[in-house]
Scaffold this motif. Structure first.
Motif, mmCIF file in Angstrom:
data_model
loop_
_atom_site.group_PDB
_atom_site.id
_atom_site.type_symbol
_atom_site.label_atom_id
_atom_site.label_comp_id
_atom_site.label_asym_id
_atom_site.label_seq_id
_atom_site.Cartn_x
_atom_site.Cartn_y
_atom_site.Cartn_z
ATOM 1 N N UNK A 61 -6.746 10.032 -2.198
ATOM 2 C CA UNK A 61 -7.327 8.733 -1.858
ATOM 3 C C UNK A 61 -7.430 8.643 -0.350
ATOM 4 N N UNK A 62 -8.597 8.263 0.140
ATOM 5 C CA UNK A 62 -8.759 8.114 1.581
ATOM 6 C C UNK A 62 -8.597 6.656 1.952
ATOM 7 N N UNK A 102 0.829 -1.199 0.000
ATOM 8 C CA UNK A 102 0.000 0.000 0.000
ATOM 9 C C UNK A 102 0.862 1.247 0.000
ATOM 10 N N UNK A 103 0.364 2.327 -0.660
ATOM 11 C CA UNK A 103 1.134 3.573 -0.638
ATOM 12 C C UNK A 103 1.183 4.149 0.767
ATOM 13 N N UNK A 104 2.229 4.925 1.032
ATOM 14 C CA UNK A 104 2.377 5.590 2.331
ATOM 15 C C UNK A 104 1.205 6.544 2.541
ATOM 16 N N UNK A 105 0.806 6.810 3.785
ATOM 17 C CA UNK A 105 -0.328 7.708 4.036
ATOM 18 C C UNK A 105 -0.191 9.060 3.359
ATOM 19 N N UNK A 106 0.996 9.647 3.339
ATOM 20 C CA UNK A 106 1.167 10.951 2.696
ATOM 21 C C UNK A 106 0.931 10.849 1.189
#
Length: 78
Positions: free
Chosen positions: A76-77, A65-69
């Motif tokens: 994207x939430x 998964x992409x990093x939160x930032x």
């Protein structure tokens, strides 16, 4: 009885239930259900009509998964 105990031990050691997986991923169990319906969450294993998540599969899915930032930058939430 011995077989039942060993199945339960395997589940406890190798799987998250929905609540445990939600805590690990910091999302509600309902979010996991929605992700499953959309085909975007970690893989689900059904055992006795209950939803479980293999720990190694959750960890692998999480690494992809992409990093939160990066999610926020793309709009994207969780």
């Amino acid at each position: 009885m011995a077989t039942e105990l060993s199945i339960q031990q395997i589940i406890n050691e190798d799987f998250f239930d929905a609540a445990e997986c939600g805590v690990h991923l910091q999302v509600a169990p309902r979010t996991l259900e929605r992700w499953d319906r959309l085909g975007i969450g970690p893989p689900v294993t059904w055992i006795r009509k209950k939803r479980f998540y293999e720990k190694h599969a959750v960890f692998a899915w999480q690494r992809k998964q992409p990093a939160p930032s990066a999610r926020r930058a793309k709009g994207v939430s969780r």
